[in-house]
Enzyme design. Sequence first.
Site, PDB file in Angstrom:
ATOM      1  N   ASP B 181       0.833  -1.204   0.000  1.00 15.79           N
ATOM      2  CA  ASP B 181       0.000   0.000   0.000  1.00 15.79           C
ATOM      3  C   ASP B 181       0.871   1.258   0.000  1.00 15.79           C
ATOM      4  O   ASP B 181       0.595   2.227  -0.717  1.00 15.79           O
ATOM      5  CB  ASP B 181      -0.919  -0.015   1.230  1.00 15.79           C
ATOM      6  CG  ASP B 181      -1.943   1.112   1.192  1.00 15.79           C
ATOM      7  OD1 ASP B 181      -2.380   1.488   0.077  1.00 15.79           O
ATOM      8  OD2 ASP B 181      -2.305   1.622   2.265  1.00 15.79           O
ATOM      9  N   ARG B 226      -9.302   9.812 -13.395  1.00 11.57           N
ATOM     10  CA  ARG B 226      -8.681  10.015 -12.096  1.00 11.57           C
ATOM     11  C   ARG B 226      -8.306   8.704 -11.412  1.00 11.57           C
ATOM     12  O   ARG B 226      -7.989   8.673 -10.242  1.00 11.57           O
ATOM     13  CB  ARG B 226      -9.613  10.861 -11.221  1.00 11.57           C
ATOM     14  CG  ARG B 226      -9.638  12.315 -11.703  1.00 11.57           C
ATOM     15  CD  ARG B 226     -10.695  13.135 -11.021  1.00 11.57           C
ATOM     16  NE  ARG B 226     -12.037  12.737 -11.419  1.00 11.57           N
ATOM     17  CZ  ARG B 226     -13.124  13.475 -11.201  1.00 11.57           C
ATOM     18  NH1 ARG B 226     -13.008  14.639 -10.591  1.00 11.57           N
ATOM     19  NH2 ARG B 226     -14.313  13.057 -11.583  1.00 11.57           N
TER      20      ARG B 226
END
Lengths: 264, 264
Positions: B181, B226
């Site tokens: 992450d 996006r």
Amino acid sequence: MQPFVMSKMARRLLRLLTGCQRLASSPSVSPHFCRPSTGLPFGSGFVRSMVALPFSFSLKPRDFSLPNSSWSAEMMRLYDFYNSQCESENESGEKQRGPWRRVPSYNRTLKYATGGAYLSKLIQSKNRLFTRSIKTTGAAFEYVMFNNKEEQRCICIFQAGHLLEGPPGHVHGGAIATMIDSVTGAHAAFMSGPVMTANLNINYRSPIPLGSTVILESSLDNKEGRKTFISCKVTSTDGSKLHTEATGNIIYSMLHLFDSNFIS
Amino acid sequence: MQPFVMSKMARRLLRLLTGCQRLASSPSVSPHFCRPSTGLPFGSGFVRSMVALPFSFSLKPRDFSLPNSSWSAEMMRLYDFYNSQCESENESGEKQRGPWRRVPSYNRTLKYATGGAYLSKLIQSKNRLFTRSIKTTGAAFEYVMFNNKEEQRCICIFQAGHLLEGPPGHVHGGAIATMIDSVTGAHAAFMSGPVMTANLNINYRSPIPLGSTVILESSLDNKEGRKTFISCKVTSTDGSKLHTEATGNIIYSMLHLFDSNFIS
């Protein structure tokens, strides 16, 4: 299985399972990793040789699933709610086991684990379970799990401390993944014995503010042979807000790792 | 966009971005979360009002991406390899920027972040980035990231300490997810500005022994509006062993969160 032609991977897992078996003979078990009441899936001669290994704890370890002063009122309320359902009274006033069972939690899966091949023996003895490695109460992962065998559900009440920051003021995605891995792993271990996570598919829906208490609920989707499919949702304590959900969580029984193509 | 009819979610994100902008005016930026050289994607009047906020550091923060005594010889070798490619000499002996750039790393994304609504102000000031919250060097996450803008790749050299244990002697799946992450988030932030992870799909292939050094390599799969799709592999340092891989990692630009249906 020919024990003398095992692969390197098999030997490594054997070491893990050996430790697990030693743990199973002790009262200080972490049900996250293996069930204390379940023997290992090996031949009896094999198991006997492991049980015979010397094993003792010098001190009674701290059970982190019990309340401490850092727990919020909401955390305590939920703890009391589920804890009260671990034991109930029948008509004649006798206590009997309820549907839920609190899952003890320690800072080592094994006190003196093998493994950690790249660490010195001195450091190996300091190994700590990731979720219990920060000593300051309330600073990181505060959680307690309850398992419901009949309903094949596991819940976890989780209070996120200030050392788990990702986006400012909110819990790191990795810390959320850590809790999901821990809860689903423990749940699968209750159903299938020692397991290892093979896949986690996590959807982050809404950030979790640091300091808040949330609930993780793990439920069984399916079992196929040595694979266990589990879903997990992280919600606000009243269930109104979905923070994170994990689907398609595949957890293999460790026995599977003895197959050469264990992850297909 | 009408600033006075923003949703609760939008307001929360606005607070995050405000902090981020404050950070962007400081040399002690954490590029994991936002790019120091890039302005925020708002109208100029909005940005000006944030830049005008008072902001200072009382002490120069420690950059955790620099070597310390706990780093193994292999960690140092890889650090030196990539660090040497951050700067090169041209034919006339002048130094010029190389293809890689070391990513500084601090123990707060923001020194005095807003957020943490459920924590007291006192505790809020103690918030720490999850991966940098354990002070003992070498005990938990030791890592350094390098970004290659031209190749749209980001690599991370990661040494796993003894407090990251999951299976005995091996790294917890949640700690691996945390590093994935962190690296993919930093990589996406370099390409798209402030981002939040929406999905992580992680396949665990082979356990990572505690104490070992591994490489995470993050590469761009696709960009759609996006959304940024990134893959990440965790391998042994010579690339011969695949430990973990994450695919279909979708990261949204934060602007996306101002849409009511930002996660479809």
